[in-house]
Design an enzyme around this catalytic site. Structure first.
Site, PDB file in Angstrom:
ATOM      1  N   SER A  94       0.852  -1.198   0.000  1.00  0.00           N
ATOM      2  CA  SER A  94       0.000   0.000   0.000  1.00  0.00           C
ATOM      3  C   SER A  94       0.880   1.236   0.000  1.00  0.00           C
ATOM      4  O   SER A  94       2.007   1.218   0.515  1.00  0.00           O
ATOM      5  CB  SER A  94      -0.890  -0.004   1.239  1.00  0.00           C
ATOM      6  OG  SER A  94      -1.421   1.275   1.492  1.00  0.00           O
ATOM      7  N   SER A  95       0.343   2.326  -0.527  1.00  0.00           N
ATOM      8  CA  SER A  95       1.115   3.576  -0.550  1.00  0.00           C
ATOM      9  C   SER A  95       1.339   4.144   0.845  1.00  0.00           C
ATOM     10  O   SER A  95       2.189   5.015   1.030  1.00  0.00           O
ATOM     11  CB  SER A  95       0.396   4.616  -1.411  1.00  0.00           C
ATOM     12  OG  SER A  95      -0.903   4.875  -0.921  1.00  0.00           O
ATOM     13  N   CYS A  96       0.601   3.642   1.839  1.00  0.00           N
ATOM     14  CA  CYS A  96       0.763   4.175   3.197  1.00  0.00           C
ATOM     15  C   CYS A  96       2.059   3.716   3.854  1.00  0.00           C
ATOM     16  O   CYS A  96       2.372   4.131   4.973  1.00  0.00           O
ATOM     17  CB  CYS A  96      -0.428   3.799   4.067  1.00  0.00           C
ATOM     18  SG  CYS A  96      -0.451   2.069   4.551  1.00  0.00           S
ATOM     19  N   TYR A 123      -0.893  -0.774  10.163  1.00  0.00           N
ATOM     20  CA  TYR A 123      -1.057  -1.381   8.837  1.00  0.00           C
ATOM     21  C   TYR A 123       0.207  -1.189   8.001  1.00  0.00           C
ATOM     22  O   TYR A 123       0.680  -2.123   7.342  1.00  0.00           O
ATOM     23  CB  TYR A 123      -2.274  -0.755   8.138  1.00  0.00           C
ATOM     24  CG  TYR A 123      -2.551  -1.301   6.762  1.00  0.00           C
ATOM     25  CD1 TYR A 123      -3.124  -2.559   6.601  1.00  0.00           C
ATOM     26  CD2 TYR A 123      -2.256  -0.563   5.626  1.00  0.00           C
ATOM     27  CE1 TYR A 123      -3.398  -3.066   5.337  1.00  0.00           C
ATOM     28  CE2 TYR A 123      -2.525  -1.065   4.354  1.00  0.00           C
ATOM     29  CZ  TYR A 123      -3.094  -2.309   4.222  1.00  0.00           C
ATOM     30  OH  TYR A 123      -3.349  -2.810   2.961  1.00  0.00           O
ATOM     31  N   LYS A 127       2.828  -4.000   6.321  1.00  0.00           N
ATOM     32  CA  LYS A 127       3.137  -4.064   4.898  1.00  0.00           C
ATOM     33  C   LYS A 127       4.643  -3.902   4.641  1.00  0.00           C
ATOM     34  O   LYS A 127       5.205  -4.557   3.750  1.00  0.00           O
ATOM     35  CB  LYS A 127       2.342  -2.993   4.136  1.00  0.00           C
ATOM     36  CG  LYS A 127       0.865  -3.307   4.047  1.00  0.00           C
ATOM     37  CD  LYS A 127       0.630  -4.601   3.263  1.00  0.00           C
ATOM     38  CE  LYS A 127      -0.820  -4.957   3.111  1.00  0.00           C
ATOM     39  NZ  LYS A 127      -1.027  -6.204   2.353  1.00  0.00           N
ATOM     40  N   HIS A 166     -12.979   3.184   2.512  1.00  0.00           N
ATOM     41  CA  HIS A 166     -12.060   4.243   2.125  1.00  0.00           C
ATOM     42  C   HIS A 166     -12.836   5.437   1.571  1.00  0.00           C
ATOM     43  O   HIS A 166     -14.036   5.361   1.338  1.00  0.00           O
ATOM     44  CB  HIS A 166     -11.061   3.716   1.088  1.00  0.00           C
ATOM     45  CG  HIS A 166     -10.069   2.754   1.658  1.00  0.00           C
ATOM     46  ND1 HIS A 166     -10.161   1.387   1.489  1.00  0.00           N
ATOM     47  CD2 HIS A 166      -8.950   2.959   2.413  1.00  0.00           C
ATOM     48  CE1 HIS A 166      -9.145   0.799   2.108  1.00  0.00           C
ATOM     49  NE2 HIS A 166      -8.406   1.721   2.668  1.00  0.00           N
TER      50      HIS A 166
END
Length: 295
Positions: A94-96, A123, A127, A166
């Site tokens: 994920s981009s987070c 999270y 990842k 989201h």
């Protein structure tokens, strides 16, 4: 959403020997269940799209669940892929994962160069661990495990839960319900100023299929459009697509999250892949899917 998109893509490309399990059929958090599954099915290629996911409220509320369950899922699947000799595994992150205040756009090398956004730190840490686990199995055991980092996704089979979805699907539901009920205005969390990038899930599936054939490197590769917009402009776009005719207000007492999360996709573009579905067209498709399945 992502798993079904990848399944559609593979089916479209003519693959018939697809092995899939829903979360109700296979609990990926269970080490024994995953070991039994790999021993039985012996897959050659694995797309690891499964995760416990949610929006800003869910991430911040279920912090222990998001960290523990995502670590368990990826540890079990990645290790069994090694144990059972899988030819290639793709781990979706994920981009987070990137630091909250990283320079924009987000280049792959910015990983672990600063502090994470507090609300979704558990999270993100899970990842990041998945990326490093793939790299570690590659380095120690020569496994062809790759990691891809999608930007914000939306599309068919999205989650429209009032609390746990989201921003894009949440706004589709909010605008639709306001239109149906005749509510004169819609209130949106935050200031409307944060910028976000959105990729249609079927475009992601296309990129995953492309990279499964053409990318065999350690570290990670971003998947996105390379284009972003403010939450306010996103809301105006969804307002247009859903046909809501009332006004918008922004509740600045609610959190904004990361100021901006634009992916640098030059690495992906250099390999020859680019997205096809533009945002307004994708929102229209997602809204039609929402109407068909939730109304």
């Amino acid at each position: 959403m992502v798993g079904s998109a990848i399944h559609r893509k593979l089916t479209h490309e003519g693959f018939t020997n697809l092995i899939a399990r829903s979360s109700s059929e296979l609990d990926l958090r269970s080490q024994q269940a995953v070991a039994d599954f790999f021993a039985l099915e012996k897959p050659d290629y694995v797309f690891l799209a499964a995760a416990k996911v949610g929006g800003i409220i869910a991430n911040n509320t279920y912090r222990a669940d998001f960290l523990y369950e995502n670590l368990a899922i990826q540890n079990n699947v990645i290790h069994q892929a090694y144990e059972k000799g899988v030819k290639k595994l793709m781990f979706l992150g994920s981009s987070c994962i990137y630091p909250k205040l990283a320079p924009q756009p987000l280049k792959e090398e910015y990983l672990l160069t600063g502090l994470l956004e507090e609300t979704n730190e558990p999270y993100a840490i899970a990842k990041i661990a998945g990326i490093k686990l793939c790299d570690a199995y590659r380095a120690q055991y020569n496994c062809n495990f790759i990691s891809v980092m999608p930007t914000n996704l939306y599309g068919y089979n999205d989650n429209y839960h009032p609390q746990n979805s989201h921003v894009l699907p949440a706004l589709i539901r909010k605008f639709h319900e306001a239109k149906v009920s005749g509510t004169p205005e819609v209130t949106i969390w935050g200031s409307g100023s944060p910028m976000r990038e959105f990729l249609f899930a079927d475009d992601l599936a296309d990129a995953c299929y492309f990279l499964m054939q053409n990318y065999n490197e350690p570290h990670l590769i971003n998947i996105g459009t390379g284009v972003d917009l403010t939450i306010k402009d996103l809301a105006l776009l969804i307002k247009k697509v859903t046909g809501f005719e009332g006004s918008l207000t922004f509740d600045s007492t609610k959190p904004d999250g990361t100021p901006r999360k634009l992916m640098d996709v030059s690495k992906l573009h250099s390999l020859g892949w680019k997205h096809q579905v533009e945002l307004e067209a994708g929102i229209y498709l997602a809204y039609q899917d929402f109407l068909a399945k939730h109304i």
